[in-house]
Design an enzyme around this catalytic site. Sequence first.
Site, PDB file in Angstrom:
ATOM      1  N   CYS A 130      37.947  42.952  42.050  1.00 43.12           N
ATOM      2  CA  CYS A 130      36.844  43.265  41.120  1.00 43.12           C
ATOM      3  C   CYS A 130      37.332  43.867  39.798  1.00 43.12           C
ATOM      4  O   CYS A 130      36.854  43.498  38.723  1.00 43.12           O
ATOM      5  CB  CYS A 130      35.851  44.210  41.796  1.00 43.12           C
ATOM      6  SG  CYS A 130      36.636  45.550  42.704  1.00 43.12           S
ATOM      7  N   HIS A 238      32.216  49.178  37.779  1.00 45.07           N
ATOM      8  CA  HIS A 238      33.529  49.732  37.423  1.00 45.07           C
ATOM      9  C   HIS A 238      33.645  49.828  35.904  1.00 45.07           C
ATOM     10  O   HIS A 238      33.213  48.923  35.172  1.00 45.07           O
ATOM     11  CB  HIS A 238      34.647  48.816  37.910  1.00 45.07           C
ATOM     12  CG  HIS A 238      34.801  48.755  39.401  1.00 45.07           C
ATOM     13  ND1 HIS A 238      34.163  49.611  40.279  1.00 45.07           N
ATOM     14  CD2 HIS A 238      35.553  47.927  40.184  1.00 45.07           C
ATOM     15  CE1 HIS A 238      34.508  49.308  41.521  1.00 45.07           C
ATOM     16  NE2 HIS A 238      35.345  48.288  41.497  1.00 45.07           N
TER      17      HIS A 238
END
Length: 332
Positions: A130, A238
């Site tokens: 990710c 994130h």
Amino acid sequence: MKKYNIAVVGATGMVGRTFLKVLEERNFPINNLYPMASKRSAGKKVTCQGREFEVEELTESSFDKDIDIALFSAGGDTSKKFSPIAASKGVIVVDNSSAFRMDDNVPLVVPEVNKDDIGKHKGIIANPNCSTIQAVVALKPLHEKYGLKRVVYSTYQAVSGSGVNGVRDLEEGLKGNDIKQCYPHPIANNCIPHIDVFMDNGYTKEEMKMINETHKILGSKDIKITATTVRVPVFDCHSESINVELEKDFNIEDIFKMYNESDDMVLMDDLDNNVYPLPSIAKGTDSVYVGRIRRDFSLDNGLNLWVVADNIRKGAATNAVQIAEVLIKEHM
Ligand code: A2P
């Protein structure tokens, strides 16, 4: 329009459920859907595109049916065992685990960056980590235009990247229960510079994934890259500080223009109005956001970026579905 038979392996998990949501939102042409999970979930119902499907236990015979594409997100061990079985039966696997990412025979793909690698698959295509996905979307146009010499990643990663246990640790921690089911320290009111296991070189596995996967996706092992990955008490999305040294000099206005005109990124950089990417903005979306763009005065051709994306969507499920979209459009 042709419709396809799709298996979703790990359909009851955090990424698996998002696969179903993204397939529905993007109106993926599904004929039959086969949700699969462990024995515990057999018989549960999931819905997609207004239809209800029953979860079946993943077994060695699960792929004996007519399945075109299988989206896997059920952990590395499950992928290692079952992806080759699926591929041997003619199913094209898009695997979200790290099991095959660095395998020379397996393309590692972010469609905005290296879509053409999809055509080289031999039955398995890997979905990157990710943190890597959002970083390479931001780095690709810089690399093409100016050449990347060195990259320094510092990440601020959400607990949803650790699955349900990470989310529970933060939820409980915020209530004052400092449980440590998922992390070696309480995550509430903390920052933990430790994602995945430590390696012999002192880096974490997550840090080495970012370094190695960036080299593979950008097709350039010469870029010098270092990384520090940190788990922060944020539920979703994130954030990354990316410091870059470019081969060629640049005008900062050209960098703004490049991101502003990009179909792949959303530029948010209006300092007078406190506008920059935030997890609360990226949550639930499929975009990669960039902002806080500024020259790094401490070196020649240096640049700082702040990049945010939803780790479960663009960082996992959406990227895998985008790979499947390229597969059906260009390779099947
Ligand atoms: P189950 O819900 O039956 O345990 P997460 O990453 O959110 O923890 O989700 C992991 C997903 O992978 C879940 O759907 C889980 O199913 C599935 N899974 C875990 N282990 C296996 C296994 N051995 N075989 C099949 N599916 C598995």
